[in-house]
Design an enzyme around this catalytic site. Structure first.
Site, PDB file in Angstrom:
ATOM      1  N   ASP A   1      36.912  38.717  42.229  1.00 28.19           N
ATOM      2  CA  ASP A   1      38.457  39.380  43.034  1.00 28.19           C
ATOM      3  C   ASP A   1      39.421  39.893  41.997  1.00 28.19           C
ATOM      4  O   ASP A   1      38.733  40.174  41.269  1.00 28.19           O
ATOM      5  CB  ASP A   1      39.036  38.030  43.644  1.00 28.19           C
ATOM      6  CG  ASP A   1      39.626  36.969  42.638  1.00 28.19           C
ATOM      7  OD1 ASP A   1      40.334  37.148  41.936  1.00 28.19           O
ATOM      8  OD2 ASP A   1      38.912  35.540  43.036  1.00 28.19           O
ATOM      9  N   MET A   2      40.244  40.595  42.991  1.00 32.78           N
ATOM     10  CA  MET A   2      41.591  41.672  41.767  1.00 32.78           C
ATOM     11  C   MET A   2      42.176  40.488  41.170  1.00 32.78           C
ATOM     12  O   MET A   2      42.106  40.865  39.611  1.00 32.78           O
ATOM     13  CB  MET A   2      42.669  41.819  43.075  1.00 32.78           C
ATOM     14  CG  MET A   2      42.945  42.964  41.913  1.00 32.78           C
ATOM     15  SD  MET A   2      44.489  43.649  43.142  1.00 32.78           S
ATOM     16  CE  MET A   2      45.354  44.779  42.729  1.00 32.78           C
TER      17      MET A   2
END
Length: 269
Positions: free
Chosen positions: A123-124
């Protein structure tokens, strides 16, 4: 004119040429996406062969055909790449981002001319190891749900981690109808934890920590199978060795996902 039982245009490929491969396989070997993802690209009408849109999975092409994706010509790549990147935070794992966020694949463009795509995701706001390749078969085998390749993470929280979190995470815990279970969880200190997963459920670690109201300060993936982050700096990448590629494939639990080492040695030569 069209080929028999196909929506492909007739061309020189059908005149005695038996060196044909399925279109989704061609796209995977051209570095467009994995075979499964390439099937969706075809179904979406994004592929043209010799100027004609092709949407059927059974279509076959040869190296003589003009294959285009989104109006751009693609061709089989002779060199297969297997890359490990230390993804920094604030980079997304996708081929592009409609929100204008930074894309992890862009960190590889200066070193590699091939079209590379990520195997799995981070994820980011997570960082650490992520693999990239232009080999659709390799990506599909590692991404298969039954591969059960270990992925190791170091999690640092902003509050003390309760003892029941690692204990319950390792036993298995159901949150909002989703069952999460780690292969191994170890508290390294009051606010630091080592976690080994074999599944790829979305935001699994973050969801478990949120369930216990423990904010995550940092989440770093330090290992995939036998491939370790070691001293690779954030934003930097390196190619996997042949032995590392072989090791990752050998760790795939499903027999159908295993391939001979010699096949991948040939691809890299």
């Amino acid at each position: 004119m069209k080929q028999n039982d196909s929506n492909l245009p007739a061309s020189s490929q059908s005149e005695g040429n038996t060196d044909l491969i399925r279109l989704q396989v061609y796209l995977a070997h051209a570095g467009v996406a994995s075979r499964r993802a390439s099937e969706q690209v075809i179904a979406d009408g994004r592929v043209k062969v010799n100027g004609l849109v092709v949407t059927e999975m059974g279509a076959k092409v040869s190296v003589k055909d003009l294959v285009e994706v989104d109006g751009k010509k693609v061709s089989l790549e002779e060199t297969k790449r297997y890359i490990v990147l230390n993804k920094p935070e604030e980079y997304v794992c996708s081929s592009s981002d409609e929100k204008g966020r930074k894309v992890a694949a862009d960190l590889l463009k200066e070193k590699y001319s091939e079209r590379l795509y990520n195997v799995g995701r981070l994820d980011m706001f997570s960082r650490g190891i992520i693999l990239f390749t232009n080999d659709g078969d390799f990506a599909a085998r590692l991404s298969h749900p039954s591969s059960e390749i270990e992925k190791e993470y170091i999690v640092v929280s902003t509050q003390d981690i309760p003892d029941e979190l690692p204990e319950n995470f390792q036993k298995g815990i159901r949150i909002d109808g989703v069952f999460y279970r780690a292969r191994f969880v170890e508290k390294m200190n009051d606010r630091k934890c080592r976690i080994i997963l074999v599944e790829g459920k979305n935001r699994e670690i973050r969801n478990v920590f949120e369930y216990y109201n423990i904010p995550v300060r940092s989440l770093t993936r330090v290992r995939i199978g036998d491939v370790n982050l070691n001293q690779l700096p954030p934003g930097e990448s390196r190619e996997l060795s042949t032995l590392e590629v072989q090791s990752l494939l050998s760790l795939c639990k499903n027999r159908e996902n295993k391939v001979s080492a010699s096949a991948f040695i040939k691809k890299r030569s």
